[in-house]
Design an enzyme around this catalytic site. Structure first.
Site, PDB file in Angstrom:
ATOM      1  N   HIS A  64       3.684   3.423   4.299  1.00  0.00           N
ATOM      2  CA  HIS A  64       4.414   3.581   5.556  1.00  0.00           C
ATOM      3  C   HIS A  64       4.397   5.030   6.057  1.00  0.00           C
ATOM      4  O   HIS A  64       4.797   5.298   7.183  1.00  0.00           O
ATOM      5  CB  HIS A  64       5.830   3.006   5.459  1.00  0.00           C
ATOM      6  CG  HIS A  64       6.827   3.826   4.711  1.00  0.00           C
ATOM      7  ND1 HIS A  64       7.196   3.565   3.416  1.00  0.00           N
ATOM      8  CD2 HIS A  64       7.558   4.905   5.091  1.00  0.00           C
ATOM      9  CE1 HIS A  64       8.112   4.440   3.036  1.00  0.00           C
ATOM     10  NE2 HIS A  64       8.347   5.265   4.025  1.00  0.00           N
ATOM     11  N   ASP A  95       3.155  -0.512  -0.837  1.00  0.00           N
ATOM     12  CA  ASP A  95       3.610   0.688  -0.124  1.00  0.00           C
ATOM     13  C   ASP A  95       3.031   1.961  -0.741  1.00  0.00           C
ATOM     14  O   ASP A  95       3.722   2.959  -0.926  1.00  0.00           O
ATOM     15  CB  ASP A  95       5.134   0.772  -0.031  1.00  0.00           C
ATOM     16  CG  ASP A  95       5.575   1.770   1.043  1.00  0.00           C
ATOM     17  OD1 ASP A  95       4.769   2.073   1.940  1.00  0.00           O
ATOM     18  OD2 ASP A  95       6.709   2.274   0.972  1.00  0.00           O
ATOM     19  N   SER A 176       9.861  10.051   1.559  1.00  0.00           N
ATOM     20  CA  SER A 176       8.925   8.980   1.227  1.00  0.00           C
ATOM     21  C   SER A 176       7.568   9.537   0.825  1.00  0.00           C
ATOM     22  O   SER A 176       6.993  10.358   1.539  1.00  0.00           O
ATOM     23  CB  SER A 176       8.734   8.052   2.426  1.00  0.00           C
ATOM     24  OG  SER A 176       9.895   7.320   2.667  1.00  0.00           O
TER      25      SER A 176
END
Length: 223
Positions: A64, A95, A176
């Protein structure tokens, strides 16, 4: 990939000092689908974090952060230098994404073994929460739980991420793709999602999931 920091009693200070050069910012320029009529607002920068896992330019991050179509991807290093990067591979269910920069001699962070993690042991996260003004923020906590399954929304609808490491080290948007580290300064996970309605609940993808993918890519150029 990478070498071990020898002293297992290294403090958070030493871990941070030893690995900080291997944590990068990843800025991605994408077309903004919500602004069809306004040319000035038709592009949007997103920012995340990445982990240098080999000195010849392989960087791990989240799908992402770096997956999907992008117009430009820029990797920023601790010394202030920036390089163009390319997403070689990404997967929305795991992911995870592999980004490559054309460089050698980078500071790779040593790789640990997430299968040896124990609930209650020290966990250290490094990332870029809220963007470029707070780069390489270090947070710490413990491993809160292992083998968690959570549901996430992806482009393909609701998916389930399994086998996640849960931590109470503070993880925010922008963290992230950054590393979750053990007390030896080894990467044991890639920070991925935070439950927005809860405090002190963050998740990381075990590093063991990603390493075979990178090794196959280095050996064969594909996965």
């Amino acid at each position: 990939i990478g070498a071990t920091i020898s002293n297992p009693t290294d403090s958070i200070v030493n871990v941070a000092k030893n690995v900080i050069d291997g944590v990068v910012g990843i800025s991605v320029l994408r077309a903004n689908p919500n602004s069809i009529f306004d040319n000035n607002a038709s592009e949007k920068w997103g920012l995340g974090t990445g982990v240098v896992v080999s000195s010849d330019g392989y960087i791990l991050t989240n799908h992402h952060v770096a997956g999907g179509k992008s117009k430009k991807l820029i990797v920023s290093f601790a010394d202030g230098t920036t390089m163009d990067g390319e997403t070689l591979w990404s997967d929305s269910v795991l992911d995870l994404a592999i980004v490559k920069v054309n460089a050698t001699g980078l500071a790779a962070i040593p790789i640990g073994d997430a299968n040896k993690l124990q609930v209650g042991e020290l966990a250290i996260a490094i990332g870029n929460p809220l963007g470029l003004q707070l780069q390489r923020t270090v947070t710490s906590g413990i491993i809160s739980a292992l083998n968690r399954t959570i549901s996430i929304d992806t482009e393909q609808g609701t998916n389930y991420m399994e086998g996640l490491v849960q931590t109470d080290a503070s993880i925010n948007p922008g963290n992230s793709g950054g590393p979750l580290l053990n007390s030896r300064g080894q990467v044991v996970g890639i920070n991925t999602v935070k439950v927005a309605t809860a405090e002190g609940i963050g998740f990381a993808i075990p590093i063991n999931v990603a390493i075979p993918i990178i090794e196959k890519y280095k050996d064969t150029g594909t996965f």
